[in-house]
Motif scaffolding. Structure first.
Motif, mmCIF file in Angstrom:
data_model
loop_
_atom_site.group_PDB
_atom_site.id
_atom_site.type_symbol
_atom_site.label_atom_id
_atom_site.label_comp_id
_atom_site.label_asym_id
_atom_site.label_seq_id
_atom_site.Cartn_x
_atom_site.Cartn_y
_atom_site.Cartn_z
ATOM 1 N N LYS A 25 0.888 -1.329 -0.137
ATOM 2 C CA LYS A 25 -0.038 -0.088 0.061
ATOM 3 C C LYS A 25 0.770 1.198 -0.012
ATOM 4 O O LYS A 25 0.466 2.414 -0.438
ATOM 5 N N ALA A 26 2.186 1.141 0.642
ATOM 6 C CA ALA A 26 2.774 2.238 0.361
ATOM 7 C C ALA A 26 3.939 2.425 -0.967
ATOM 8 O O ALA A 26 4.976 2.914 -0.882
ATOM 9 N N ASN A 27 3.779 1.442 -1.770
ATOM 10 C CA ASN A 27 4.139 1.557 -2.974
ATOM 11 C C ASN A 27 5.664 0.965 -2.891
ATOM 12 O O ASN A 27 6.369 1.325 -3.800
ATOM 13 N N LEU A 417 5.307 -0.128 8.881
ATOM 14 C CA LEU A 417 5.553 1.061 9.136
ATOM 15 C C LEU A 417 6.964 1.422 9.374
ATOM 16 O O LEU A 417 7.481 2.510 9.167
ATOM 17 N N GLU A 418 7.745 0.675 10.219
ATOM 18 C CA GLU A 418 9.357 1.147 10.659
ATOM 19 C C GLU A 418 10.048 1.065 9.267
ATOM 20 O O GLU A 418 10.717 1.997 9.210
ATOM 21 N N ILE A 419 9.671 0.235 8.187
ATOM 22 C CA ILE A 419 10.329 0.197 6.785
ATOM 23 C C ILE A 419 10.080 1.344 6.157
ATOM 24 O O ILE A 419 11.010 2.267 5.745
ATOM 25 N N THR A 420 8.593 1.632 5.958
ATOM 26 C CA THR A 420 8.242 2.847 5.294
ATOM 27 C C THR A 420 8.776 4.283 5.809
ATOM 28 O O THR A 420 9.099 5.229 5.243
ATOM 29 N N GLU A 421 8.711 4.168 7.154
ATOM 30 C CA GLU A 421 9.010 5.449 7.872
ATOM 31 C C GLU A 421 10.711 5.775 7.676
ATOM 32 O O GLU A 421 10.968 6.818 7.294
ATOM 33 N N LYS A 422 11.591 4.727 7.815
ATOM 34 C CA LYS A 422 12.982 4.879 7.584
ATOM 35 C C LYS A 422 13.160 5.396 6.063
ATOM 36 O O LYS A 422 14.012 6.111 5.802
ATOM 37 N N GLU A 423 12.324 4.785 5.147
ATOM 38 C CA GLU A 423 12.623 5.000 3.732
ATOM 39 C C GLU A 423 12.370 6.670 3.272
ATOM 40 O O GLU A 423 13.079 7.310 2.822
ATOM 41 N N ARG A 424 11.223 7.188 4.061
ATOM 42 C CA ARG A 424 10.818 8.346 3.907
ATOM 43 C C ARG A 424 12.073 9.398 4.580
ATOM 44 O O ARG A 424 12.380 10.424 4.209
#
Ligand SMILES: Cc1cc2nc3c(=O)[nH]c(=O)nc-3n(C[C@H](O)[C@H](O)[C@H](O)COP(=O)(O)OP(=O)(O)OC[C@H]3O[C@@H](n4cnc5c(N)ncnc54)[C@H](O)[C@@H]3O)c2cc1C
Length: 424
Positions: A25-27, A417-424
């Motif tokens: 969902k976060a592409n 969420l941890e992964i997408t947060e870190k990528e951002r």
């Protein structure tokens, strides 16, 4: 041929699917690899002689951590809650269980003083703040501080086994067990079609969201390369590369797969699984239709008729029930002995069940949760990225404050969420 992925998820159980869906969902491009022919892990349901058999008794906690996340993902949960009540079995005596107002009034298990203490305990339970429980306290120590009656203690131990499957109060973290006891007061659901109904929906959604799923793909080795990429080698020799890896499979196998990398959290050495023995049974009818639930108080035994509340047969008006024995982590399991014990317990509750037998399956030594939640584990799980940068953990063993499906599902969301947060 190698293909590059943002994230490869090892394991197609609840944790793997939930992580995959939130990442997609976060592409993020996601490949989920599952070693089995079928997906679902321990949440899968087998259809045997037209009956839906979960791997042992499975109940979804209505106030647990998994349910709101599954709701958020749009997973439709269909099924019903078993009624409070049933039997307590102590030695050769049966007692009405004091789990409902009428049960409390009529039970012979407790005398009046014990009944008062039990009522006070149950009234206090929802108000207990988890932050007030010491991280180093075992469930046994906590219960000794909060109750005096041995009968009440044996009842709370039975409920703790029921809600966590852990049968080692002297080892387990009070915080984790009390969290589950509190959630259990909200009741449970037995699911129509078994837990496969959740897995099928998660799988279909993952496919639609663009997650690539491969079955019969067992990861044998994970190598962190110097250029911040991982190479995963499958059992057939194929290599897959990805930027990040989420590992949701058996934690005991991870250190060897990493070949010498030093791994933190450090609890891998002391990990012990929560195990038990399950007898899954389909009958044409119940010899005693009034007996739908029983718990042992001096023996760690469970019996429940799941088909009374969920549709578990493809065609027939038959019965699906589960008998379970919670194993102590220090116990050596004799498979034949435990099988006989489960059958005897069923004979005790439903004398003559064998004459109504359609089919049965015994799983004498099955892992229910990959980590017995021991005191001290929690602080090692404050983040899900390991000391190997880019390698993350999820699964029923990777949650600091819960076990079972609640831990699998909540850690699956948290890792995404941890992964997408870190990528951002
Ligand atoms: C008898 C029994 C009763 C239970 N009752 C309840 C209950 O009432 N309530 C509740 O909430 N929970 C219950 N549970 C627990 C619940 O089923 C599990 O906690 C949950 O399904 C675990 O999900 P997971 O994704 O963490 O792990 P798993 O479901 O084990 O998924 C991990 C997946 O990884 C795959 N895999 C392993 N190694 C590799 C590899 N090298 N490469 C690729 N894939 C790999 C496995 O095949 C598996 O499919 C019960 C479990 C059992 C066994």
């Amino acid at each position: 041929m190698t293909k590059h992925w943002d994230v490869v998820i090892v394991g197609g159980g609840l944790a793997g699917y939930v992580a995959a869906l939130f990442l997609a969902k976060a592409n993020v491009s996601v490949l989920l690899v599952e070693k089995g022919k079928r997906v679902g892990g321990r949440a899968r349901t087998d259809v045997i002689k037209e009956h839906y058999f979960n791997l042992g008794p499975h109940a979804l906690y209505k106030q647990g951590k998994a349910k709101p996340i599954l709701d958020e993902l749009g997973v439709m949960i269909q099924g019903n809650s078993p009624k409070l009540g049933g039997l307590l079995i102590e030695g050769d005596k049966d007692h009405i269980a004091p789990f409902s107002p009428i049960g409390i009034a009529t039970t012979t298990f407790l005398n009046w003083r014990e009944r008062k203490e039990w009522l006070a305990f149950m009234a206090k339970l929802p108000t207990i703040r988890l932050e007030s429980i010491d991280d180093e306290e075992t469930f046994q120590q906590w219960l000794m501080r909060n109750t005096t009656s041995r009968k009440v203690q044996s009842l709370v131990y039975a409920l703790a086994r029921l809600s966590t499957y852990c049968h080692a109060p002297e080892y387990v973290s009070a915080k984790v067990v009390v969290a589950h006891l509190k959630a259990s007061t909200g009741g449970v659901l037995y699911l129509d079609g078994g837990w496969q109904s959740m897995i099928d929906q998660l799988h279909n959604q993952a496919v639609v969201a663009g997650v690539h799923i491969r079955t019969q793909a067992q990861v044998k080795q994970i190598v962190a390369e110097k250029d911040r990429l991982f190479t995963l080698t499958l059992a057939n020799g194929e290599a897959i590369t990805s930027k990040k890896v989420v590992y949701t499979a058996n934690p005991k196998e991870l250190p060897d797969m990493l070949q010498g990398e030093t791994l933190e959290p450090t609890f891998f050495d002391r990990l012990r699984p929560v195990t038990g023995a399950a007898l899954d049974v389909a009958l044409t009818t119940l010899p005693n239709p009034k007996r739908l639930f029983a718990l042992g108080t001096d023996q760690p035994l469970y019996y429940s008729v799941h088909s009374n509340y969920a549709k578990l047969s493809k065609t027939r008006e038959s019965v699906v029930l589960h008998v379970f024995k919670y194993s102590h982590p220090d116990e050596l399991i004799d498979r034949d002995e435990v099988k006989a014990e489960l059958e005897q317990f069923l004979e005790r509750v439903q004398p003559g069940w064998r004459s109504h037998l359609i089919t049965r399956r015994c799983l004498p030594h099955i892992t229910v949760n990959h980590r017995l939640p021991q005191v001290g584990d929690e602080k090692e799980l404050t983040q899900l990225e390991t000391s190997v940068s880019g390698l993350y953990l999820a699964g029923d063993w990777a949650s600091p404050d819960s076990v079972l499906a609640d831990a699998a599902v909540s850690s699956g969301k948290r890792v995404a969420l941890e992964i997408t947060e870190k990528e951002r």
